[in-house]
Motif scaffolding. Structure first.
Motif, PDB file in Angstrom:
ATOM      1  N   ARG A   1      48.061  41.061  26.693  1.00 12.00           N
ATOM      2  CA  ARG A   1      47.679  40.260  27.862  1.00 12.00           C
ATOM      3  C   ARG A   1      47.996  38.788  27.648  1.00 12.00           C
ATOM      4  NH1 ARG A   1      43.633  42.645  31.321  1.00 12.00           N
ATOM      5  NH2 ARG A   1      43.347  44.801  30.698  1.00 12.00           N
TER       6      ARG A   1
ATOM      7  N   ALA B   1      54.564  34.401  31.506  1.00 15.10           N
ATOM      8  CA  ALA B   1      54.551  34.117  32.944  1.00 15.10           C
ATOM      9  C   ALA B   1      54.319  32.633  33.202  1.00 15.10           C
ATOM     10  CB  ALA B   1      53.470  34.959  33.620  1.00 15.10           C
TER      11      ALA B   1
ATOM     12  N   VAL C   1      45.424  38.734  34.369  1.00 13.99           N
ATOM     13  CA  VAL C   1      46.129  40.015  34.262  1.00 13.99           C
ATOM     14  C   VAL C   1      45.224  41.065  34.889  1.00 13.99           C
ATOM     15  CG1 VAL C   1      46.958  41.805  32.674  1.00 13.99           C
ATOM     16  CG2 VAL C   1      47.432  39.394  32.199  1.00 13.99           C
ATOM     17  N   ASP C   2      45.727  41.803  35.874  1.00 11.22           N
ATOM     18  CA  ASP C   2      44.908  42.786  36.596  1.00 11.22           C
ATOM     19  C   ASP C   2      43.630  42.150  37.160  1.00 11.22           C
ATOM     20  OD1 ASP C   2      46.639  44.848  36.005  1.00 11.22           O
ATOM     21  OD2 ASP C   2      45.576  45.454  34.194  1.00 11.22           O
TER      22      ASP C   2
ATOM     23  N   VAL D   1      42.722  35.361  31.762  1.00  6.49           N
ATOM     24  CA  VAL D   1      43.257  35.519  30.413  1.00  6.49           C
ATOM     25  C   VAL D   1      43.807  34.175  29.965  1.00  6.49           C
ATOM     26  CG1 VAL D   1      45.479  36.329  31.317  1.00  6.49           C
ATOM     27  CG2 VAL D   1      44.825  36.916  28.986  1.00  6.49           C
TER      28      VAL D   1
ATOM     29  N   ILE E   1      53.539  44.293  33.012  1.00  2.65           N
ATOM     30  CA  ILE E   1      52.209  43.682  33.069  1.00  2.65           C
ATOM     31  C   ILE E   1      52.217  42.640  34.188  1.00  2.65           C
ATOM     32  CG2 ILE E   1      50.459  42.430  31.747  1.00  2.65           C
ATOM     33  CD1 ILE E   1      51.942  43.446  29.193  1.00  2.65           C
TER      34      ILE E   1
ATOM     35  N   VAL F   1      51.085  39.524  36.107  1.00  3.13           N
ATOM     36  CA  VAL F   1      50.335  38.310  35.749  1.00  3.13           C
ATOM     37  C   VAL F   1      50.294  37.380  36.960  1.00  3.13           C
ATOM     38  CG1 VAL F   1      50.138  36.396  34.108  1.00  3.13           C
ATOM     39  CG2 VAL F   1      51.275  38.514  33.395  1.00  3.13           C
TER      40      VAL F   1
END
Lengths: 521, 154
Positions: free
Chosen positions: A468, A475, B8-9, B13, B60, B62
Motif C-alpha cells: 500500500r 501514485a 488505497v481502497d 495510507v 492497486i 490509489v
C-alpha cells in the motif's frame, strides 16, 4: 543470396488458420518457416487483431460472437476456397475437435491438419473412449461405463453407490471442466445432475452424464504423442498440468516432478496402448491422473494441439506445429523425432486477463502497457500487444510465457526473472498469482496437486502495508511529476486530432510501433 | 512537502518513506522504486486524483487528492446516497440467463435482480438498496458487455 542446399518444397502452398489469438499467430510462424503462405480468418471483433495483421491474407468470416464466426464451419470453408488454401489448421478449441467440420473440410477437397473425422467422433464420446481404453488394458478412473440415469428420490442407484463418494459427475461430451460437478454426499447427487446436465447441454448440445470416483489428491499428467500416416508413433515425454482453476490449466511443466523413471515408462506404454485404440496422424495428448501412490488412471485423449505444447517443444527441440502440418501432407516422422530424448526442464505460465483475487473472474478492458520478457531461455507466445482491446466474446488468454533451463531449479530462477520483467497495464491479470506461485514452498519443492489453487492460494494474500505504501508513493510521485510537467510547459499544447488524443488506444499503439521501429533498426 | 492525501481502497495510507521513484519509461508509466538496496519495477497509470499502480502484478487503486478535491467528492457521493436513482451495470461481460424482476417492482436491499453467466459461472446481480425497479434494458438470452446498463432502482 547464395544457398548451398535447395530448400525442400513446402508441404502445402497456402494454409488457412481457423483460429485467433496466440495460437493463430503460433501456427502462422510455423507456416512462415516452412515456406507456406498464410490465410487468417477474423470476426468483426478482430479486424485489427494481431493474427489478422500477421497473415499474408485475411478473410472476414462473420460477426463477433464465436458461434457466428470462428465456430461457423461453412464460413471458414468458404473463406479457404476464396483464398485458395490447400489445408486448414484448426488450432485448439473452436472447431479443432469437431468431426463434422473435419469431414466437411475433406469433402471440400482440402486437407484437415488433424486426425480423421471418425477419430474425432469416437473420442468426442468420453464414455465410449473409457470403454475402448479399458478394453485395451489401460487403467481408467473407477466408475460407470454407461450413461448415468437418475434413480428415484435422491437419484442414487446401486451402480452409483458401488462407485462411492466423493465422486465426480461428468459430461460424456465434455471437456474443459464444463458439465462437471463434485459430489461429496449422496444427497448432493440430484442437484449435481441437474446443474451438470444443463451446462453440458448448453455447451455441447448433449446432456449425457456419467459418474466416476474422485481421485484426490491427484496430479494431472499428460503424455505428448506425434503420429504419421505410415504407422509411426513418437512418444515425447510428459507434462505436469496440476496448477488449475475451474479444472482448467494455468501452469505446465516438463518433465513432471512427480514422475519417476519407472512411472514414465508405464505412462509411455499406456499412452501407446490408448493411441492404438484410434487412427490418427497428428499431434495428440493422452491425459492421466496420478494418485499419491504413483498409480495412474486414463482421463481422456485429445488428437489436437494443446495450449501447453510449447513446454514439450522446449525440452525436445521439435516444432510440433510444423510436424502436424508435415504429417498432414503425408511426410514420415524422421528417426530423430522417433528417438527423441527430452532435455532439461521447461515451465509455461499462462497470462490471462483474469482477476485472481476475485475467483479468477475474467476482466474486460484494453491492454495499455505491454512489456514481455526476453533473454536466454525465454519464449513468449502472445496474441495481443499494447493498445489491444480485449474482445469479451473470446477466451481471456493474452500470452504464454515459457522458460527452459538445464534443471528445474534453474528454470524456476529464470521464470522469476522473466516475471519480474513482465508488465501488463490496463487490466488485472493473473501475474500477481504467478509471482506468488514461483515462491510458494510446495510449488518450489515440486510437491503439489490439483488442489493447489483452491487450497493454498484461495483468494490470495491480503494487500500488505508495504505494498500500500509503495503504491501510494508511486501514485503521489506520478501526480506531482505530471503537475510539474504541466507547469513547465511554456506555451499551451496545440490541439491534437481526435485519433491521437491520449486514451484512444491509437496513441499507445503508435508509440509501441515507433518503439519497435526504432528497435528494429 | 505537499498537502495531497493518499488512500488505497478508501483507507488513508502514508507514502513509503526512504523509497524513491525514478521513471524508466515516463510515457508508458513504467517506473522503478528503490530504497537504495532493493528495487521493484511498477506501472503507474491514471490522471488527476485517480491512479492505478500495478505492483508485483497486482493493480492497486490509489486516490491522490487535495483537501479541496476530497470535500467535493464526499459531497457528491453523499448526494448519491441520499436516494437518487441507482444505475445497475454489468460488472462482467456475459450472457443474461434470467431477469428476476419486472418494471415497477419494489425490491428490498440484496434482492436478486438478474443472473449473468460469464466464463461458465452464474453471477447474481443484487439490489444495492431498496427501491422501485425501472428502465430494464436487457432480456434473458442477451449478451452484455462490462459496464452495460441493466436497469435502474429509484
Amino acid at each position: 543470396l547464395r544457398k548451398d542446399v535447395a530448400d525442400p518444397p513446402p508441404p502445402f502452398r497456402r494454409l488457412l488458420v481457423a483460429n485467433r489469438g496466440e495460437i493463430a499467430v503460433r501456427v502462422m510462424r510455423a507456416c512462415r518457416e516452412l515456406g507456406i503462405e498464410t490465410v487468417a480468418v477474423y470476426s468483426d471483433a478482430d479486424v485489427d487483431a494481431l493474427h489478422t495483421r500477421l497473415a499474408d491474407r485475411a478473410e472476414r468470416i462473420g460477426p463477433a460472437p464465436a458461434a457466428e464466426s470462428y465456430l461457423n464451419s461453412e464460413a471458414v470453408i468458404a473463406a479457404a476456397r476464396r483464398a485458395g488454401a490447400e489445408a486448414i489448421h484448426p488450432g485448439y478449441g473452436f472447431l479443432s475437435e469437431n468431426a463434422a467440420f473435419a469431414r466437411a473440410v475433406e469433402e471440400a477437397g482440402l486437407v484437415f491438419v488433424g486426425p480423421p473425422p471418425e477419430t474425432l467422433a469416437s473420442l468426442g464420446d468420453k464414455l465410449a473412449a473409457r470403454r475402448a481404453v479399458a478394453a485395451a488394458g489401460v487403467p481408467i478412473v473407477p466408475g460407470l461405463l454407461v450413461p448415468l440415469v437418475a434413480g428415484a428420490g435422491d437419484g442414487v442407484t446401486a451402480e452409483v453407490a458401488a462407485v462411492g463418494f466423493p465422486g465426480l459427475v461428468k459430461a460424456a461430451a465434455g471437456g474443459g471442466g464444463r458439465g462437471m460437478r463434485r459430489v461429496d454426499r449422496p444427497d448432493q447427487l440430484a442437484a449435481a445432475l441437474e446443474g451438470a446436465g444443463r451446462e453440458a447441454l448448453a455447451a455441447f448440445g448433449d446432456g449425457t452424464l456419467y459418474f466416476e470416483r474422485l481421485i484426490a489428491p491427484a496430479r494431472h499428467v499428460e503424455v505428448q504423442l506425434l503420429g504419421d500416416r505410415h504407422g509411426n508413433l513418437a512418444v515425447l515425454g510428459e507434462r505436469e498440468c496440476s496448477v488449475q482453476r475451474r479444472h482448467q490449466k494455468l501452469v505446465e511443466e516438463a518433465p513432471s516432478p512427480a514422475v519417476t523413471a519407472s512411472i514414465r515408462e508405464s505412462l509411455a506404454a499406456d499412452a501407446r496402448r490408448v493411441a492404438g485404440t484410434v487412427a490418427f496422424h497428428n499431434a495428440a495428448t493422452v491425459e492421466f491422473l496420478l494418485d499419491a501412490d504413483g498409480n495412474h488412471y486414463f482421463l481422456e485423449m485429445n488428437t489436437r494441439l494443446q495450449v501447453e505444447h510449447g513446454v514439450t517443444e522446449l525440452v525436445t527441440g521439435l516444432d510440433l506445429v510444423a510436424w502436424q502440418i508435415r504429417v498432414a501432407a503425408g511426410e514420415r516422422l524422421t528417426e530423430s523425432v522417433l528417438a527423441n530424448e527430452p532435455r532439461g526442464h521447461a515451465i509455461e505460465v499462462r497470462i490471462y486477463a483474469e482477476d485472481p483475487h476475485h475467483d479468477f473472474a475474467p476482466v474486460a478492458g484494453s491492454v495499455t502497457a505491454w512489456r514481455m520478457p526476453a533473454g536466454p531461455g525465454v519464449r513468449v507466445d502472445a496474441g495481443v500487444g499494447a493498445g489491444t482491446p480485449l474482445a469479451v466474446e473470446y477466451d481471456p488468454l493474452l500470452a504464454k510465457l515459457l522458460v527452459h533451463a538445464d534443471g528445474r531449479t534453474a528454470a524456476l530462477a529464470r521464470l522469476r526473472r522473466a516475471l519480474d520483467e513482465t508488465i501488463v497495464g490496463g487490466v488485472q491479470t493473473d501475474l500477481s498469482f504467478l509471482r506468488w506461485l514461483v515462491d510458494e514452498p510446495g510449488f518450489v519443492a515440486g510437491a503439489y496437486d490439483t488442489g493447489l489453487v483452491a487450497e493454498r492460494w484461495a483468494g490470495g494474500p491480503e494487500l500488505g502495508a508495504d505494498e500500500r505504501s509503495l503504491a501510494a508513493l508511486a501514485a503521489l510521485e506520478a501526480r506531482l511529476s505530471a503537475e510539474a510537467e504541466r507547469a513547465s510547459a511554456v506555451e499551451p499544447a496545440p490541439t491534437r486530432p481526435a485519433h491521437t488524443q491520449p486514451g484512444s488506444g491509437w496513441a499507445a499503439r503508435g508509440r509501441a510501433e515507433a518503439v519497435n521501429h526504432r528497435r528494429s533498426r | 512537502m505537499s498537502d495531497l492525501e493518499l488512500a488505497v481502497d478508501g483507507a488513508p495510507v502514508v507514502a513509503a518513506t526512504g523509497w524513491t521513484l525514478s521513471w524508466i519509461e515516463r510515457s508508458d508509466g513504467i517506473a522503478r522504486v528503490t530504497d537504495g538496496s532493493r528495487s521493484e519495477v511498477c506501472l503507474v497509470e491514471g490522471a488527476g486524483s485517480d491512479w492505478v499502480v500495478t505492483l508485483r502484478g497486482r493493480r492497486i487503486p490509489v486516490t491522490v487528492r487535495s483537501w479541496r478535491e476530497r470535500v467535493l467528492a464526499d459531497a457528491e457521493s453523499a448526494a448519491r446516497q441520499a436516494g437518487g436513482p441507482v444505475e445497475i451495470r454489468a460488472a462482467l461481460p456475459g450472457l443474461v440467463v434470467g431477469v428476476a424482476v419486472e418494471d415497477g417492482a419494489e425490491v428490498g436491499e440484496g434482492a436478486v435482480l438478474l443472473t449473468i453467466e460469464a466464463m461458465k459461472m452464474q453471477n447474481e446481480v443484487r439490489a444495492p438498496r431498496a427501491g422501485r425497479v425501472s428502465s430494464i434494458s436487457v432480456a434473458a438470452g442477451q449478451t452484455v458487455v462490462a459496464g452495460a446498463s441493466l436497469l435502474r432502482i429509484e
